[in-house]
Motif scaffolding. Structure first.
Motif, PDB file in Angstrom:
ATOM      1  N   ALA A   1      -1.332   8.379   1.442  1.00  0.00           N
ATOM      2  CA  ALA A   1      -0.803   7.476   0.523  1.00  0.00           C
ATOM      3  C   ALA A   1      -1.535   6.381  -0.191  1.00  0.00           C
ATOM      4  O   ALA A   1      -1.352   5.411   0.382  1.00  0.00           O
ATOM      5  CB  ALA A   1      -0.080   6.465   1.244  1.00  0.00           C
TER       6      ALA A   1
ATOM      7  N   ALA B   1       5.482   2.965  -0.465  1.00  0.00           N
ATOM      8  CA  ALA B   1       4.693   3.780  -0.232  1.00  0.00           C
ATOM      9  C   ALA B   1       5.009   5.285   0.725  1.00  0.00           C
ATOM     10  O   ALA B   1       4.428   5.702   1.138  1.00  0.00           O
ATOM     11  CB  ALA B   1       5.548   2.695   1.209  1.00  0.00           C
ATOM     12  N   GLU B   2       5.427   6.023  -0.516  1.00  0.00           N
ATOM     13  CA  GLU B   2       5.528   7.645   0.012  1.00  0.00           C
ATOM     14  C   GLU B   2       4.477   8.040   0.054  1.00  0.00           C
ATOM     15  O   GLU B   2       3.621   8.113  -0.719  1.00  0.00           O
ATOM     16  CB  GLU B   2       6.092   8.212  -1.289  1.00  0.00           C
ATOM     17  CG  GLU B   2       7.977   7.655  -1.267  1.00  0.00           C
ATOM     18  CD  GLU B   2       9.195   7.560   0.158  1.00  0.00           C
ATOM     19  OE1 GLU B   2       9.024   8.408   0.927  1.00  0.00           O
ATOM     20  OE2 GLU B   2       9.734   5.806   0.257  1.00  0.00           O
ATOM     21  N   HIS B   3       4.598   9.238   1.450  1.00  0.00           N
ATOM     22  CA  HIS B   3       3.505   9.922   1.280  1.00  0.00           C
ATOM     23  C   HIS B   3       3.204  10.247   0.631  1.00  0.00           C
ATOM     24  O   HIS B   3       4.245  11.317   0.027  1.00  0.00           O
ATOM     25  CB  HIS B   3       4.118  10.878   2.559  1.00  0.00           C
ATOM     26  CG  HIS B   3       2.502  11.748   4.004  1.00  0.00           C
ATOM     27  ND1 HIS B   3       3.079  12.950   2.648  1.00  0.00           N
ATOM     28  CD2 HIS B   3       2.455  11.752   4.483  1.00  0.00           C
ATOM     29  CE1 HIS B   3       1.725  13.315   3.636  1.00  0.00           C
ATOM     30  NE2 HIS B   3       1.785  13.263   5.111  1.00  0.00           N
TER      31      HIS B   3
ATOM     32  N   ALA C   1      11.489   7.523   1.964  1.00  0.00           N
ATOM     33  CA  ALA C   1      10.612   7.559   4.046  1.00  0.00           C
ATOM     34  C   ALA C   1      11.609   6.749   5.459  1.00  0.00           C
ATOM     35  O   ALA C   1      11.600   5.876   5.225  1.00  0.00           O
ATOM     36  CB  ALA C   1       9.427   7.413   4.658  1.00  0.00           C
TER      37      ALA C   1
ATOM     38  N   THR D   1       5.145  -3.084   2.988  1.00  0.00           N
ATOM     39  CA  THR D   1       6.861  -3.072   2.742  1.00  0.00           C
ATOM     40  C   THR D   1       7.147  -3.098   1.415  1.00  0.00           C
ATOM     41  O   THR D   1       6.823  -3.936   0.794  1.00  0.00           O
ATOM     42  CB  THR D   1       6.726  -3.312   3.588  1.00  0.00           C
ATOM     43  OG1 THR D   1       7.473  -5.282   3.388  1.00  0.00           O
ATOM     44  CG2 THR D   1       6.274  -3.934   5.459  1.00  0.00           C
TER      45      THR D   1
ATOM     46  N   SER E   1       7.382   4.530   7.457  1.00  0.00           N
ATOM     47  CA  SER E   1       6.690   5.018   6.986  1.00  0.00           C
ATOM     48  C   SER E   1       5.370   5.578   7.750  1.00  0.00           C
ATOM     49  O   SER E   1       5.454   4.862   9.059  1.00  0.00           O
ATOM     50  CB  SER E   1       5.449   3.597   6.291  1.00  0.00           C
ATOM     51  OG  SER E   1       4.573   3.507   5.796  1.00  0.00           O
TER      52      SER E   1
ATOM     53  N   THR F   1       2.170   2.025   7.321  1.00  0.00           N
ATOM     54  CA  THR F   1       2.952   0.766   7.666  1.00  0.00           C
ATOM     55  C   THR F   1       4.112   0.773   9.092  1.00  0.00           C
ATOM     56  O   THR F   1       3.628  -0.294   9.371  1.00  0.00           O
ATOM     57  CB  THR F   1       4.415   0.041   6.356  1.00  0.00           C
ATOM     58  OG1 THR F   1       5.046   0.592   6.425  1.00  0.00           O
ATOM     59  CG2 THR F   1       2.742   0.115   5.194  1.00  0.00           C
TER      60      THR F   1
ATOM     61  N   LEU G   1       0.506   3.732  -2.250  1.00  0.00           N
ATOM     62  CA  LEU G   1       0.233   2.261  -1.267  1.00  0.00           C
ATOM     63  C   LEU G   1      -1.403   2.207  -0.694  1.00  0.00           C
ATOM     64  O   LEU G   1      -0.779   0.451  -1.213  1.00  0.00           O
ATOM     65  CB  LEU G   1       0.836   2.591  -0.222  1.00  0.00           C
ATOM     66  CG  LEU G   1       0.496   1.908   0.833  1.00  0.00           C
ATOM     67  CD1 LEU G   1       1.606   0.670   1.176  1.00  0.00           C
ATOM     68  CD2 LEU G   1       1.616   2.398   2.584  1.00  0.00           C
TER      69      LEU G   1
END
Ligand code: PMP
Length: 420
Positions: free
Chosen positions: A376, A130-132, A180, A160, A183, A186, A379
């Motif tokens: 992202a 999910a990371e930027h 993070a 998630t 997020s 999310t 994600l």
């Protein structure tokens, strides 16, 4: 509106001239960048008009006053996140802060290979899906440079990840866990203490991307037990062009400064240099002095309201946002389900309508949101979509603005004929 919403906070809108300039617009894009109150603009202007000079070099009274303002801001920001002043390095933004660590670890591995921080081939860097991109690409590069392997905790159907997923992806070769706190897509709030404990049990370092947490909730980095953290001034009512890297003093002083130059050294010969302790060893060149002063004023402003209070307000707004979205046919809520803890960041996928069309329609109704992949892409790929529509709130966001967002979103599919 809920009875428990702290409407005094939304009264602070008067401090934000930009909001007054656009009375018909609901600005629901604070996760991208926050509006700035007069107190921040005034502090920066007053400093520039009265005390502006280059800091740390020279013996004049002017330099002394500017240096004092610059270092006072560092103390404020440090206190705000539960750190000591020498554990706060000024950077350009959070992206830059993460790069300072990644590039430093790269130097530790390739130039100072005897460093305790050196990564060796087969070592592992652990992130989440999910990371930027700011907390992914620097690690991809570090892995490529050192022969380390990038691993990640996968996201589930709602976007998630879980501590169990992270544990499964970890191993005794894990050297760093980067994740993070909140997020930006999310709104998931990470179990930071559990991740820090996992890292400790593996002898790994942690880097917390605190971009979406430090502006919105009380954060005590020392108590959370992370090794590094990154955040940006412009997301917490401060200026652009300044962010901060937090690092435990011992680690910062062991990390090679990847960018070198003036202000960072004790002694220089034609072939060698010795560096100052942190934070100066990382602050090469002329510093963002007025930006630091502005960020200090932003911290004063946030402290004036109290982070507990701001967080409580935004928790209520998060509830209103998820409720507004939950009942709309064909609109899929990404992230924790309604009622579960989350930040006031709500992204949705509208069936049959591209996020850019959703964004344009909302804009035509005076609702400013963000559309796209929000930096992202992995994600979104995991969710089977290329883009989403995101609404995000801050202390100045009103329940009425959330209502307008919900009402406009409820009309989108009919407008584009996607409900047929
Ligand atoms: N991480 C997260 C979670 C973010 O939301 C952002 C900003 N969108 C960043 C990192 C990067 O911040 P900046 O662009 O200020 O460096």
């Amino acid at each position: 509106p809920r009875d428990d919403l702290d409407l005094a906070l939304t009264q602070s809108r008067r401090d934000f001239a930009s909001i007054g300039h656009h009375p018909g617009r609901a600005y629901l894009d604070s996760a991208a960048t926050a509006q700035r109150p007069a107190q921040v603009l005034d502090a920066e202007r007053a400093f520039v008009e009265r005390d502006y000079a280059a800091v740390h070099r020279g013996a004049s009274e002017a330099v002394g006053a500017a240096t004092e303002a610059f270092e006072t801001a560092r103390h404020k920001v440090a206190g705000f996140v539960g750190a000591a002043a020498d554990e706060i390095v000024w950077t350009e933004n959070a992206t830059d802060a993460i790069n300072v660590v990644a590039l430093g670890l790269s130097d530790a591995s390739t130039i100072a290979v005897d460093s305790a921080l050196a990564l060796r081939p087969g070592d592992e860097i652990l992130v989440t899906e999910a990371e930027h991109h700011a907390n992914l690409l620097p690690w991809q590069k570090l892995a490529a440079r050192t022969g380390a392997v990038l691993r990640w905790a996968p996201v589930g159907p709602d976007g998630t990840w879980s501590i169990d997923g992270l544990r499964d992806a970890a191993s005794d070769r894990t050297r760093l866990i980067a994740f993070a706190h909140v997020s930006n897509v999310t709104g998931l709030i990470a179990p930071v203490a559990d991740v820090a404990e996992l890292a400790r049990s593996l002898g790994a370092m942690t880097l917390l991307d605190a971009c979406q947490s430090v502006p919105h909730l009380p954060v005590d980095l020392g108590a959370l037990g992370v090794d590094f953290a990154a955040f940006s001034g412009h997301k917490m009512l401060g200026p652009t062009g300044i962010g901060a890297l937090y690092g435990r003093a011992e680690l910062l002083n062991a990390l090679p400064p990847a960018r070198t130059g003036g202000s960072t050294i004790t002694t220089v010969t034609m072939t060698d240099a010795e560096f100052l302790p942190a934070p100066q060893r990382f602050e090469a060149g002329t510093q963002p002095v007025s930006q630091a002063v502005g960020l200090g004023a932003a911290v004063d402003y946030l402290d004036g309201w109290g982070m507990d209070r701001i967080h409580a307000h935004e928790t209520e707004l998060a509830g209103l946002l998820t409720e507004a979205v939950a009942g709309i046919p064909g609109v899929r809520l990404i992230g924790p389900p309604p009622g579960a803890p989350r930040a006031a960041i709500v992204s949705v996928d509208v069936e049959g309508v591209h996020a850019h069309d959703v964004g344009q329609f909302l804009d035509s109704r005076g609702v400013s949101v963000r559309v796209g992949h929000h930096c992202a892409q992995p994600l979104h790929r995991a969710l089977g979509i290329s883009a989403s529509t995101r609404a995000s709130a801050y202390l100045y966001t009103t329940p009425g603005e959330v209502d307008r967002f919900g009402a406009a979103l409820a009309e989108v599919r009919a407008f584009f004929g996607a409900d047929r």
